[in-house]
Write a protein that holds these residues in place. Structure first.
Motif, short mmCIF file in Angstrom:
data_model
loop_
_atom_site.label_atom_id
_atom_site.label_comp_id
_atom_site.label_asym_id
_atom_site.label_seq_id
_atom_site.Cartn_x
_atom_site.Cartn_y
_atom_site.Cartn_z
N THR A 176 0.84 -1.19 0.00
CA THR A 176 0.00 0.00 0.00
C THR A 176 0.87 1.23 0.00
N VAL B 263 -3.43 0.58 -3.33
CA VAL B 263 -3.10 -0.83 -3.13
C VAL B 263 -1.95 -1.23 -4.05
N VAL C 164 -5.21 0.82 -8.48
CA VAL C 164 -6.13 0.15 -7.54
C VAL C 164 -6.03 0.84 -6.18
N VAL C 165 -7.17 1.27 -5.66
CA VAL C 165 -7.21 2.00 -4.39
C VAL C 165 -8.24 1.40 -3.45
N LYS C 166 -8.14 1.75 -2.18
CA LYS C 166 -9.13 1.33 -1.20
C LYS C 166 -10.20 2.41 -1.06
N CYS C 167 -11.40 2.00 -0.76
CA CYS C 167 -12.46 2.96 -0.47
C CYS C 167 -11.99 3.83 0.68
N THR D 177 -10.47 3.44 5.60
CA THR D 177 -9.12 3.80 6.04
C THR D 177 -9.19 4.66 7.29
N ALA E 293 -5.49 0.58 6.63
CA ALA E 293 -6.83 0.02 6.43
C ALA E 293 -7.56 -0.03 7.78
N THR F 88 -14.24 -2.59 3.06
CA THR F 88 -13.09 -3.39 2.62
C THR F 88 -12.92 -3.38 1.10
N GLU G 59 -11.97 -2.64 -2.71
CA GLU G 59 -10.83 -2.13 -3.48
C GLU G 59 -11.30 -2.03 -4.92
#
Length: 227
Positions: free
Chosen positions: A2, A24, A102-105, A109, A123, A129, A131
């Motif tokens: 990350t 990510v 690619v990222v996390k919502c 976080t 995270a 959760t 992505e």
């Protein structure tokens, strides 16, 4: 792996989930704007070949104010070479690469303090959760059940909650709307006053008619959609 990239410093964990992005996939240096040091957003190309965000153009010195020879041109923030404003073109290749990251919502976080005293974005196991590609982030977050929202009744004493918890909050909040609000009833008040209101609410008197009309409308929309 990350990686974190942000141009702001939020003051709370919830703010961090809104203003910062946790990547990510590794973030290539070629996708970092040299002006604001963040990932490119709506990038444009100068004639010299360098790229910066369109919003960052306001941070670049107009060439005619800096003694340049081309009126209406902008100096490249990297090498200072001049380019006329109308000659700036979107860098579609860079935009495409950014969209594929690619990222996390951001509602999954949180800020976590390290032993050194500094904080880092990590995270949040209690949050979303999901992505996804950067291009899909906005659409996802608009409907994300983990988004932070305020009390739907505007009750100042209620803490912020996840969107998915609003239905349960409606059952316990001391401030409530009329169950016929969707039909046009403007009542909002204390839960203890709801029964008194319903005894004189004109929409309560015709609730079965309203329900039948809504059912017929739903059936009609379905018929139209099936054609």
């Amino acid at each position: 792996m990350t990686e974190l990239l942000t141009s702001e410093q939020p003051t709370t964990s919830e703010e961090a989930a809104i203003t910062e992005i946790l990547f990510v996939t590794p973030l290539p240096k070629t996708l970092i704007c040299q002006v604001h040091k963040g990932v490119f957003s709506d990038p444009v190309i100068f004639r010299c070949g360098h790229t910066c965000c369109r919003n960052c153009l306001s941070l670049s010195t107009p060439a005619n104010e800096g003694g340049g020879s081309l009126a209406g041109s902008i100096r490249c923030p990297v090498d200072g070479k001049e380019t006329k404003s109308e000659d700036l073109i979107p860098n579609l290749a860079i935009s495409s690469q950014v969209d594929d990251l690619v990222v996390k919502c951001r509602f999954g976080t949180k800020r976590q303090r390290k032993e050194s005293g500094e904080s880092e974005l990590v995270a949040d196991e209690t949050g979303c959760t999901a992505e996804m590609r950067m291009a899909e982030l906005s659409a996802h977050e608009e409907a994300c059940g983990f988004a932070w929202v305020s009390c739907p009744f505007g009750q100042r004493g209620c803490p912020r909650m996840r969107r998915k918890d609003v239905a349960d909050h409606r059952k316990t909040c001391g401030h409530i709307s009329c169950p016929h609000k969707h039909a046009g009833c403007p009542f909002e008040g204390l839960r203890d006053d709801l029964q008194k209101h319903l005894s004189s609410c004109p929409y309560e008197a015709i609730k079965f008619y309203i329900a039948r009309q809504e059912a017929e409308s739903t059936a009609l929309k379905k018929q139209v959609g099936d054609r």
